[in-house]
Design an enzyme around this catalytic site. Structure first.
Site, PDB file in Angstrom:
ATOM      1  N   GLY A 108       4.870   1.135   0.281  1.00  0.00           N
ATOM      2  CA  GLY A 108       5.805   0.804  -0.786  1.00  0.00           C
ATOM      3  C   GLY A 108       5.667  -0.629  -1.252  1.00  0.00           C
ATOM      4  O   GLY A 108       4.619  -1.262  -1.076  1.00  0.00           O
ATOM      5  N   GLY A 153      -2.369  -1.839  -8.063  1.00  0.00           N
ATOM      6  CA  GLY A 153      -1.517  -3.025  -7.983  1.00  0.00           C
ATOM      7  C   GLY A 153      -1.315  -3.674  -9.338  1.00  0.00           C
ATOM      8  O   GLY A 153      -0.239  -4.204  -9.639  1.00  0.00           O
ATOM      9  N   ASP A 154      -2.328  -3.614 -10.183  1.00  0.00           N
ATOM     10  CA  ASP A 154      -2.221  -4.166 -11.530  1.00  0.00           C
ATOM     11  C   ASP A 154      -1.265  -3.331 -12.378  1.00  0.00           C
ATOM     12  O   ASP A 154      -0.486  -3.873 -13.166  1.00  0.00           O
ATOM     13  CB  ASP A 154      -3.599  -4.220 -12.181  1.00  0.00           C
ATOM     14  CG  ASP A 154      -4.625  -4.908 -11.295  1.00  0.00           C
ATOM     15  OD1 ASP A 154      -4.263  -5.890 -10.636  1.00  0.00           O
ATOM     16  OD2 ASP A 154      -5.773  -4.432 -11.250  1.00  0.00           O
ATOM     17  N   GLY A 192       0.815  -1.208   0.000  1.00  0.00           N
ATOM     18  CA  GLY A 192       0.000   0.000   0.000  1.00  0.00           C
ATOM     19  C   GLY A 192       0.845   1.252   0.000  1.00  0.00           C
ATOM     20  O   GLY A 192       1.823   1.370  -0.739  1.00  0.00           O
ATOM     21  N   ALA A 193       0.488   2.188   0.865  1.00  0.00           N
ATOM     22  CA  ALA A 193       1.186   3.475   0.922  1.00  0.00           C
ATOM     23  C   ALA A 193       2.621   3.339   1.396  1.00  0.00           C
ATOM     24  O   ALA A 193       3.430   4.268   1.228  1.00  0.00           O
ATOM     25  CB  ALA A 193       0.420   4.436   1.826  1.00  0.00           C
TER      26      ALA A 193
END
Length: 315
Positions: A225, A251-252, A222-223
Site C-alpha cells: 500500500g 509509482g508515477d 509496493g503491494a
C-alpha cells in the site's frame, strides 16, 4: 496545469515473456514502445485523466524525436530542451509471474549551456502550473543539488513542488523543503540509513524525512500500500488487485493521481492508491484512464497497521 520535469527521459521498450532464462533465446509475446522517465509517466497519467500537462525534458537524437512524437500523440504538451547527446533507450522484460527485469541506459551528459537552458525552460513553463513534479534520476552533468535549486526557484515563484528522486539528490533537495516527496520503500530506507521491515518502520522513516525538510511524504510500499504523512496527519491506503501485469510506472501513476486530486489529505491518497493499483494491472507502462480505476477497491484509514510486516522488506 501540472508541469513535469524529467531531466533524464528515455525511450522505453517493454517485452512480455513467459520466463527469463539467462543465456537462452527468449521469444517475446508482446512488445510496446513508450516515452519513459518518471516525470514523463506522470504527464502521461495526467493526460490520460483528461487534465492539462506540460512536460519539460532534454531531448536529443532519433530516440528523443520519437519520445516527443509519442508524447504529442497522447495529448501532452512538450517543452523540449535540445541536447547534443541522444536520449537513452531502456529495456524492460515482464515475466508472466509479474517479475520485472529492467536495463536502464545512463543517458547523455548535459553541457553547461544545456543545463542553463533546462533551468530557463522550467522557469518559463512554470508560470501557469498548479504543481511542478520533478522526477527521476539526474543525468550526467547535473549536480546533486540541481533539484534543490529548482525547488527554491519554484517556491520563489509561488509554485508547489512534488519531488520523486533518491539518494544524494533527494537529501540535497530536502533542505529546500519540497511540498511533497514520493519515495518507495527502498528509497525511504536509503534516506534514513536503516532497513524497513514493517509499516510502522516506514511510518517512522517518513516522519524522519519530514524532519529533514519534506512538508509531506507519500511513500509507496509496493503491494502493501501507501503512506501519507503530513502536518494534517498520517494515513495508510491499500487496494485489492486481481493480478499484477507490470509495475512499470505504477509509482508515477500514483503521484499523478495524488496531484490530480489536489495533492493533500486522505482523498488525494485514495486517488494515488487507485491510480497505482490500476497501473499494475495494465501492460508495460500504460497509464490508467478513469475507466480503469476502481475506487471501491481502495481503503484509506488513519488507523495505520504499524505491526504489519512488509511483504518486500527494504534494506
Amino acid at each position: 496545469m501540472i508541469l513535469t520535469v524529467t531531466p533524464n527521459p528515455s525511450l522505453d521498450r517493454t517485452y512480455e515473456v513467459q520466463a527469463l532464462k539467462r543465456g537462452e533465446v527468449i521469444r517475446a509475446e508482446t512488445e510496446r514502445m513508450d516515452p519513459g522517465g518518471k516525470g514523463v509517466n506522470v504527464s502521461r497519467a495526467v493526460a490520460a485523466a483528461g487534465r492539462r500537462t506540460v512536460a519539460v525534458l532534454p531531448l536529443g537524437g532519433a530516440p528523443g524525436a520519437l519520445v516527443a512524437e509519442l508524447l504529442h500523440a497522447q495529448g501532452i504538451e512538450v517543452a523540449p530542451v535540445p541536447v547534443l547527446g541522444a536520449t537513452r533507450s531502456n529495456i524492460a522484460l515482464a515475466e508472466a509471474d509479474g517479475v520485472l527485469t529492467k536495463v536502464n541506459a545512463p543517458g547523455p551528459e548535459l553541457s553547461g549551456p544545456e543545463q542553463e537552458l533546462l533551468l530557463d525552460t522550467v522557469r518559463s513553463q512554470s508560470r501557469d502550473a498548479d504543481w511542478i513534479a520533478c522526477c527521476g534520476s539526474l543525468p550526467r552533468g547535473l549536480a546533486p543539488s540541481w533539484y534543490a535549486d529548482v525547488v527554491t526557484r519554484a517556491h520563489a515563484g509561488g509554485a508547489r513542488i512534488a519531488l520523486d528522486t533518491s539518494g544524494r539528490a533527494l537529501l540535497e533537495a530536502l533542505r529546500a523543503r519540497p511540498d511533497v516527496v514520493k519515495p518507495n520503500a527502498e528509497e525511504l530506507a536509503e534516506a534514513v540509513a536503516r532497513p524497513l521491515t514493517t509499516v510502522g518502520d516506514a511510518l517512522k522513516a517518513a516522519e524522519e524525512v519530514r524532519s529533514m525538510g519534506a512538508r509531506a511524504v507519500l511513500a509507496s510500499l509496493g503491494a502493501d500500500g501507501q503512506l501519507l504523512v503530513s502536518d494534517d496527519g498520517a494515513w495508510f491506503g491499500s487496494a485489492r488487485v486481481s493480478a499484477v501485469r507490470s509495475n512499470v510506472g505504477a509509482g508515477d501513476a500514483s503521484l499523478a493521481g495524488f496531484l490530480i486530486a489536489g495533492g493533500t489529505g486522505p482523498d488525494a491518497l485514495a486517488s494515488a492508491v487507485a491510480h497505482g493499483a490500476a497501473a499494475v494491472q495494465l501492460p508495460g507502462s500504460v497509464m490508467p484512464t478513469p475507466a480503469d480505476l476502481d475506487p471501491a477497491a481502495v481503503t484509506v484509514t488513519a488507523d495505520i497497521p504499524v505491526d504489519r510486516e512488509l511483504r518486500e522488506p527494504a534494506s
